[in-house]
Scaffold this active site. Structure first.
Site, mmCIF file in Angstrom:
data_model
loop_
_atom_site.group_PDB
_atom_site.id
_atom_site.type_symbol
_atom_site.label_atom_id
_atom_site.label_comp_id
_atom_site.label_asym_id
_atom_site.label_seq_id
_atom_site.Cartn_x
_atom_site.Cartn_y
_atom_site.Cartn_z
ATOM 1 N N ARG A 97 -85.170 1.361 59.288
ATOM 2 C CA ARG A 97 -85.868 0.127 58.916
ATOM 3 C C ARG A 97 -84.905 -0.741 58.121
ATOM 4 O O ARG A 97 -84.332 -0.303 57.133
ATOM 5 C CB ARG A 97 -87.113 0.413 58.072
ATOM 6 C CG ARG A 97 -88.050 -0.816 58.012
ATOM 7 C CD ARG A 97 -89.186 -0.655 57.013
ATOM 8 N NE ARG A 97 -88.677 -0.609 55.666
ATOM 9 C CZ ARG A 97 -89.006 0.324 54.761
ATOM 10 N NH1 ARG A 97 -89.855 1.268 55.041
ATOM 11 N NH2 ARG A 97 -88.482 0.294 53.551
ATOM 12 N N GLU A 118 -81.529 -3.949 52.309
ATOM 13 C CA GLU A 118 -80.881 -2.667 52.592
ATOM 14 C C GLU A 118 -81.294 -2.186 53.969
ATOM 15 O O GLU A 118 -82.255 -2.677 54.566
ATOM 16 C CB GLU A 118 -81.258 -1.612 51.543
ATOM 17 C CG GLU A 118 -82.718 -1.221 51.588
ATOM 18 C CD GLU A 118 -83.001 0.184 51.071
ATOM 19 O OE1 GLU A 118 -82.070 0.982 50.904
ATOM 20 O OE2 GLU A 118 -84.187 0.495 50.874
ATOM 21 N N ASN A 168 -82.443 1.308 55.866
ATOM 22 C CA ASN A 168 -82.889 2.684 55.636
ATOM 23 C C ASN A 168 -82.693 3.497 56.905
ATOM 24 O O ASN A 168 -83.165 3.097 57.966
ATOM 25 C CB ASN A 168 -84.376 2.696 55.275
ATOM 26 C CG ASN A 168 -84.661 1.857 54.046
ATOM 27 O OD1 ASN A 168 -84.435 2.282 52.934
ATOM 28 N ND2 ASN A 168 -85.135 0.626 54.251
ATOM 29 N N SER A 219 -90.839 4.935 55.805
ATOM 30 C CA SER A 219 -92.256 5.296 55.702
ATOM 31 C C SER A 219 -93.178 4.082 55.721
ATOM 32 O O SER A 219 -92.755 2.973 55.988
ATOM 33 C CB SER A 219 -92.481 6.115 54.432
ATOM 34 O OG SER A 219 -92.395 5.281 53.312
ATOM 35 N N LYS A 272 -75.964 2.835 50.143
ATOM 36 C CA LYS A 272 -75.663 1.479 49.672
ATOM 37 C C LYS A 272 -74.158 1.218 49.724
ATOM 38 O O LYS A 272 -73.718 0.105 49.977
ATOM 39 C CB LYS A 272 -76.163 1.291 48.243
ATOM 40 C CG LYS A 272 -77.658 1.595 48.021
ATOM 41 C CD LYS A 272 -78.668 1.092 48.142
ATOM 42 C CE LYS A 272 -80.091 1.128 48.003
ATOM 43 N NZ LYS A 272 -80.909 2.200 48.416
ATOM 44 N N LYS A 306 -76.776 -1.324 42.040
ATOM 45 C CA LYS A 306 -77.486 -0.249 42.747
ATOM 46 C C LYS A 306 -76.689 1.039 42.770
ATOM 47 O O LYS A 306 -75.532 1.043 43.169
ATOM 48 C CB LYS A 306 -77.756 -0.672 44.204
ATOM 49 C CG LYS A 306 -78.627 -1.893 44.346
ATOM 50 C CD LYS A 306 -79.008 -2.105 45.791
ATOM 51 C CE LYS A 306 -79.906 -3.318 45.940
ATOM 52 N NZ LYS A 306 -80.379 -3.461 47.326
ATOM 53 N N GLU A 360 -82.371 6.351 47.016
ATOM 54 C CA GLU A 360 -83.423 5.785 47.855
ATOM 55 C C GLU A 360 -84.772 6.028 47.198
ATOM 56 O O GLU A 360 -84.898 6.926 46.379
ATOM 57 C CB GLU A 360 -83.437 6.469 49.237
ATOM 58 C CG GLU A 360 -82.130 6.424 49.991
ATOM 59 C CD GLU A 360 -81.757 5.023 50.405
ATOM 60 O OE1 GLU A 360 -82.663 4.212 50.648
ATOM 61 O OE2 GLU A 360 -80.551 4.722 50.453
ATOM 62 N N GLY A 361 -85.749 5.243 47.600
ATOM 63 C CA GLY A 361 -87.117 5.550 47.197
ATOM 64 C C GLY A 361 -87.666 4.683 46.079
ATOM 65 O O GLY A 361 -88.801 4.859 45.661
ATOM 66 N N ARG A 411 -93.923 -5.988 52.575
ATOM 67 C CA ARG A 411 -94.330 -5.561 51.242
ATOM 68 C C ARG A 411 -94.341 -6.765 50.314
ATOM 69 O O ARG A 411 -93.362 -7.514 50.252
ATOM 70 C CB ARG A 411 -93.388 -4.482 50.726
ATOM 71 C CG ARG A 411 -93.589 -3.169 51.469
ATOM 72 C CD ARG A 411 -92.535 -2.167 51.148
ATOM 73 N NE ARG A 411 -91.216 -2.661 51.524
ATOM 74 C CZ ARG A 411 -90.087 -2.028 51.219
ATOM 75 N NH1 ARG A 411 -90.121 -0.913 50.542
ATOM 76 N NH2 ARG A 411 -88.926 -2.529 51.598
HETATM 77 P P1 ADP Z 1 -84.418 1.642 47.567
HETATM 78 O O1 ADP Z 1 -83.500 2.431 48.433
HETATM 79 O O2 ADP Z 1 -84.740 2.295 46.281
HETATM 80 O O3 ADP Z 1 -85.616 1.164 48.327
HETATM 81 P P2 ADP Z 1 -83.577 -1.152 47.594
HETATM 82 O O4 ADP Z 1 -82.185 -1.609 47.769
HETATM 83 O O5 ADP Z 1 -84.476 -1.368 48.760
HETATM 84 O O6 ADP Z 1 -83.537 0.376 47.150
HETATM 85 O O7 ADP Z 1 -84.178 -1.843 46.314
HETATM 86 C C1 ADP Z 1 -85.512 -1.615 45.873
HETATM 87 C C2 ADP Z 1 -86.254 -2.921 45.707
HETATM 88 O O8 ADP Z 1 -85.578 -3.764 44.775
HETATM 89 C C3 ADP Z 1 -86.347 -3.728 46.996
HETATM 90 O O9 ADP Z 1 -87.448 -3.340 47.753
HETATM 91 C C4 ADP Z 1 -86.442 -5.150 46.456
HETATM 92 O O10 ADP Z 1 -87.776 -5.471 46.119
HETATM 93 C C5 ADP Z 1 -85.619 -5.112 45.208
HETATM 94 N N1 ADP Z 1 -84.245 -5.560 45.511
HETATM 95 C C6 ADP Z 1 -83.230 -4.805 45.961
HETATM 96 N N2 ADP Z 1 -82.120 -5.518 46.154
HETATM 97 C C7 ADP Z 1 -82.410 -6.776 45.807
HETATM 98 C C8 ADP Z 1 -81.672 -8.001 45.769
HETATM 99 N N3 ADP Z 1 -80.395 -8.041 46.129
HETATM 100 N N4 ADP Z 1 -82.308 -9.118 45.333
HETATM 101 C C9 ADP Z 1 -83.609 -9.064 44.961
HETATM 102 N N5 ADP Z 1 -84.360 -7.956 44.967
HETATM 103 C C10 ADP Z 1 -83.777 -6.806 45.385
HETATM 104 MG MG MG Z 2 -85.719 -0.167 49.815
#
Ligand code: ADP
Ligand code: MG
Length: 427
Positions: free
Chosen positions: A81, A97, A99, A104, A262, A316, A320-321, A403
């Site tokens: 995803r 990102e 996945n 899920s 990442k 970051k 994940e999660g 979401r």
């Molecule tokens: P995870 O693997 O924990 O899901 P993500 O990279 O998806 O990590 O980050 C978690 C959440 O943080 C995302 O769903 C988003 O809402 C927010 N987020 C992540 N990266 C960014 C970004 N570059 N700008 C704004 N919000 C972000």
């Molecule tokens: Mg995410």
């Protein structure tokens, strides 16, 4: 038991950006497959990260072992995803990102799309909305199809699909819905086991066959194993290695899993790296267009900017999660602290441009009560990729997960409690 959190009405989203996101799905599917085959690139890109991050090191160790024994995955299944936000300032779709493990909220996304369609069909005139503008979401069927086709490729009608699950799973019905379609529509038996149980029950035969009890496993479907919490002891790591060594189809294989880190996302965004994996220039252009600013923490210019304007960046780790990223003033503090550490410590993280999506009013329903908030949304497009030695069997966009969360929230997961499941209304 509690219901999945959801929004009451869909969010507006431009049709052109929607199409762009859907078109990217097969490109990312193919990219993951190509990168996964380049063991050297994965090892090299993560070599410094593994010094600072034990979890990445353990995954990479399994990958090294597979390289040593020259393990080839002839049948490769990816259920990915790719998550995006629509950046309000530039009006561009930017990837948050990608996945590649345990994607899920597949079933609830489909149900909420039917809920919104019904609400609009009943009240459309009043609301001034037309349910025809809500794209159909058949994700759960398409994922079942991909898993079933991988099972068929394995070619043993008595073999089962092994779903690797967490012991304290809160999102169980998301999985059971998918697994029940596999049984009803394709006659495939699925057994669910934790990594700890697999360590106790599974054996690997000399020819590579994976047995759990007396059942042969055709496909291992990971809905756990993406976080260090899933490996409380050596037992779970043994189970992961055992499955990786087997001839069962892994969804994902260790290589696919690593492509979703990442750090690899950041490496792929560097100049001339996509060119290493993709020939078609238009495809490269389309992929690159959705990359946000991504840097490693040894990029002194980027770090300097982030210390000056921390609100414009996100840090970051390789996790994940949800709930792991660093925002706001903590970005500055973390960078200042890391400047004093060995450079290996910095390699545990990446630095990313903070995306500021459009905001809109929304009604979010959680635990049976409705809250009106100013919200932002994140669009996830599911993809399925399956190939064997000769050919690609499936490379599809497979529905979506929207979401929505309050505009002041940093993080965004549904299961982690930050966001609700939403649906898209094309404008
Ligand atoms: P995870 O693997 O924990 O899901 P993500 O990279 O998806 O990590 O980050 C978690 C959440 O943080 C995302 O769903 C988003 O809402 C927010 N987020 C992540 N990266 C960014 C970004 N570059 N700008 C704004 N919000 C972000
Ligand atoms: Mg995410």
């Amino acid at each position: 038991m509690t219901h999945s959190p959801f929004s009451l009405l869909p969010i507006s989203f431009p049709r052109s950006n929607w199409q762009q996101a859907c078109e990217l799905a097969p490109l990312f599917n193919e990219l993951v497959d190509r990168v996964s085959l380049d063991g050297e690139f994965l090892q090299e890109s993560l070599s410094r990260t593994k010094e600072a991050d034990v979890f990445t090191r353990r995954l990479l160790d399994i990958h090294s072992k597979m390289l040593e024994i020259n393990k080839r995955e002839e049948i490769r299944l990816g259920l990915h995803r790719s998550d995006y936000m629509l950046d309000a300032q530039t009006n561009s779709l930017l990837q948050v990102e990608l996945n590649t493990i345990s994607t899920s909220s597949i079933a609830p996304g489909c149900i909420v799309s039917e809920l919104h369609r019904n609400l609009i069909n009943q009240n459309g005139k009043l609301l001034g909305l037309d349910s025809g503008n809500i794209p159909r979401n058949n994700n759960v069927s398409q994922y079942a199809e991909a898993l079933a086709k991988a099972w068929i490729e394995y070619n043993n009608s008595r073999a089962v699909i092994l779903a690797v699950v967490q012991a304290d799973e809160h999102n169980m019905y998301d999985q059971l819905w998918l697994l029940s379609i596999l049984k009803e529509r394709y006659g495939v038996t699925v057994i669910r086991k934790t990594l700890t149980e697999i360590d106790a029950d599974a054996v690997l035969l000399p020819d590579g066959t994976l047995l759990v009890g007396d059942r042969e496993v055709a496909v291992v479907y990971f809905r756990a194993g993406y976080t260090p919490r899933d490996y409380p002891s050596e037992s779970e790591w043994r189970a992961r290695l055992l499955m990786e060594q087997s001839s069962a189809v892994k969804c994902p294989s260790i290589s696919y899993h690593l492509v979703g880190t990442k750090k690899i996302q950041q490496e792929l965004a560097k100049p001339n790296v996509l060119e290493r994996f993709i020939e078609n220039e238009d495809d490269i252009e389309k992929l690159r267009k959705c990359f946000a600013g991504l840097w490693d923490l040894d990029d002194s210019n980027a770090v300097k900017n982030a210390i000056k304007r921390p609100e414009l960046f996100v840090i970051k780790p390789q996790r994940e999660g949800g709930g792991n990223n660093i925002y706001g003033d903590d970005v500055r503090e973390t960078l200042l602290k890391l400047e004093k550490e060995r450079s290996e410590e910095r390699a545990a993280y990446i630095l990313m441009q903070r995306i500021f999506p459009f905001t809109a009013p929304a009604c979010l329903v959680r635990d049976g009560s409705c809250h009106q908030v100013n919200s932002v949304s994140e669009v996830g497009i599911f993809g399925a990729y399956l190939r064997n030695k000769e050919k690609v069997i499936m490379n599809d966009e497979c529905g979506y997960l929207i979401r929505t969360k309050g505009s002041t929230a940093n993080e965004g997961g549904v299961i982690s409690g930050y966001a609700v499941i939403d649906i898209i209304y094309l404008t």
